[in-house]
Design a protein around this motif. Structure first.
Motif, short mmCIF file in Angstrom:
data_model
loop_
_atom_site.label_atom_id
_atom_site.label_comp_id
_atom_site.label_asym_id
_atom_site.label_seq_id
_atom_site.Cartn_x
_atom_site.Cartn_y
_atom_site.Cartn_z
N LEU A 53 2.22 93.73 41.06
CA LEU A 53 1.11 93.47 41.98
C LEU A 53 1.53 93.74 43.43
O LEU A 53 0.79 94.38 44.19
N TYR A 54 2.72 93.27 43.80
CA TYR A 54 3.20 93.48 45.16
C TYR A 54 3.62 94.93 45.41
O TYR A 54 3.76 95.34 46.57
N TYR A 55 3.81 95.70 44.34
CA TYR A 55 4.19 97.11 44.50
C TYR A 55 2.96 98.02 44.64
O TYR A 55 3.10 99.18 44.99
N ILE A 56 1.77 97.49 44.37
CA ILE A 56 0.56 98.31 44.44
C ILE A 56 0.34 98.91 45.84
O ILE A 56 0.08 100.11 45.95
N PRO A 57 0.43 98.12 46.93
CA PRO A 57 0.22 98.75 48.25
C PRO A 57 1.20 99.88 48.55
O PRO A 57 0.80 100.91 49.11
N LYS A 58 2.47 99.72 48.16
CA LYS A 58 3.45 100.79 48.40
C LYS A 58 3.13 102.00 47.55
O LYS A 58 3.23 103.15 48.02
N SER A 59 2.74 101.78 46.30
CA SER A 59 2.37 102.90 45.42
C SER A 59 1.14 103.62 45.96
O SER A 59 1.06 104.85 45.93
N LEU A 60 0.18 102.84 46.44
CA LEU A 60 -1.02 103.43 47.05
C LEU A 60 -0.65 104.27 48.27
O LEU A 60 -1.16 105.38 48.46
N TRP A 61 0.27 103.75 49.08
CA TRP A 61 0.71 104.45 50.29
C TRP A 61 1.39 105.77 49.94
O TRP A 61 1.18 106.78 50.61
N TYR A 62 2.21 105.75 48.90
CA TYR A 62 2.87 106.99 48.45
C TYR A 62 1.86 107.97 47.84
O TYR A 62 2.06 109.18 47.91
N SER A 63 0.81 107.45 47.23
CA SER A 63 -0.12 108.29 46.47
C SER A 63 -1.13 109.02 47.36
O SER A 63 -1.68 110.05 46.95
N ILE A 64 -1.39 108.48 48.54
CA ILE A 64 -2.42 109.07 49.40
C ILE A 64 -2.16 110.54 49.71
O ILE A 64 -3.06 111.38 49.52
N PRO A 65 -0.96 110.93 50.19
CA PRO A 65 -0.78 112.35 50.53
C PRO A 65 -0.96 113.30 49.35
O PRO A 65 -1.65 114.32 49.47
N ILE A 66 -0.36 112.98 48.20
CA ILE A 66 -0.46 113.89 47.06
C ILE A 66 -1.89 113.90 46.51
O ILE A 66 -2.36 114.93 46.01
#
Length: 356
Positions: A53-66
């Protein structure tokens, strides 16, 4: 206006699906990389769920550019394949004019990426790391070597070869006592010192003092030993991962390093990357627009291949410049910003010569 709405509707439909897919991939990847550690340490499912759950924002942040890259490349390739862009160009509308709303979105997303990281991602990612260390039973090590601590406004300087945080022990400790104006008042050396509630208890020691212009060695008096009250927290290895703190905390940490005379190139490079990395969204927008539709056959595959190859080249360049900045070969500002600036100008050049 209708063309912009039509294009943005197509873009966001693919973008939302892409960001959901890539975020899920990152979460599953993190879970699979640590699953054996969770099982072997008998981590409860509720704790694993909190980590994800706490990793979702970081994953979202990484996913935006691609996700932006894939959405634009897919949308424009589909327009090319359906000859919709040919009709657009025939009516006198250029590719730049048609895709200008996407460039605006790229700028806005870049700004949003910075604030997302600074206000939310850093906090949730730090908590994720803390919970993960708890689940994997990884104890944080605060041991320190060659530590120097200035105390009492510069009137005392501690220099220890090693600090044992578990047992609160200092080894090969020198303590320099200074008088008014920085004059030499004495030097204490001890093999080891142990923290006892509110002071350091020294072992075998020798005290050097200057009397009548002559340096002598003997036992330290009570007044000097009584002043050994610098708390163990001052000797801990408190290296901060700049990725896990916001920009203000990172800047404060860098100032502390510089004040203590410690190496700060690595922290500075990561600090500048906090501002430059969000600009990758604008980079991928420009690259996707410039490289889409270069061929008439296999439009989608070729466009995605060119875009992904360019982005991989960007990340490789950024990795190289960051490493060079950390080792002092390049200035930290140059290491953090050069790949972004280079690819923005490269993308603008490609976009300028794109056939429409």
């Amino acid at each position: 206006m209708k063309l912009a709405v039509y294009m943005l509707r197509r873009f966001f439909a693919v973008f939302i699906a892409s960001i959901f897919f890539f975020t899920l991939i990152l979460l599953l990847t993190d879970l699979l990389m640590n699953i054996w550690g969770y099982i072997s340490n008998e981590a409860p499912p509720s704790l694993i769920a909190r980590i994800l759950l706490y990793y979702i924002p970081k994953s979202l942040w990484y996913s935006i550019p691609i996700s932006v890259l894939f959405a634009i490349a897919y949308m424009l390739s589909d327009f090319y394949a359906r000859n919709e862009l040919l009709a657009l160009f025939a009516s006198g509308i250029s590719l730049f004019r048609f895709t200008f709303p996407l460039i605006i979105i790229g700028v806005l997303m870049s700004i949003a990426m910075f604030f997302l990281d600074d206000r939310i991602v850093t906090k949730t990612y730090a908590e994720k790391i803390r919970l993960q260390e708890t689940a994997l039973h990884k104890e944080k090590n605060y041991n320190n070597t060659d530590v120097v601590v200035i105390s009492e406004g510069g009137k005392m300087v501690y220099k220890a070869e090693f600090f044992d945080s578990r047992n609160t022990l200092l080894f090969s400790l020198f303590v320099l006592y200074r008088g008014n104006g920085g004059s030499f008042d004495g030097l204490l050396y001890t093999d080891s010192a142990e923290w006892q509630y509110d002071h350091w208890s020294v072992g075998r020691s020798v005290f050097y003092r200057k009397e009548n212009g002559v340096y002598t060695a003997g036992d330290a008096d009570y007044d000097h030993l009584f002043r050994l009250t610098e708390p163990p927290e001052s000797f801990k290895n408190t290296v901060i991962n700049v990725e896990e703190v916001n920009a203000a905390e990172a800047r404060s940490y860098i100032q502390r390093l510089e004040k203590a005379g410690l190496p700060s190139s690595d922290a500075k490079a990561e600090y500048y990357k906090k501002f430059s990395f969000p600009m990758v969204v604008l980079v991928v927008v420009l690259l996707a627009i410039a490289l889409s539709g270069k061929t008439r056959k296999n439009v989608l595959l070729v466009s995605l291949g060119l875009c992904i190859s360019s982005v991989v080249l960007f990340y490789v360049m950024q990795m190289v410049t960051m490493l060079m900045a950390r080792f002092g070969t390049l200035p930290p500002l140059f290491g953090g910003w050069f790949p972004v600036v280079f690819f923005i100008f490269l993308s603008i050049g490609l976009l300028r010569y794109t056939k429409t």
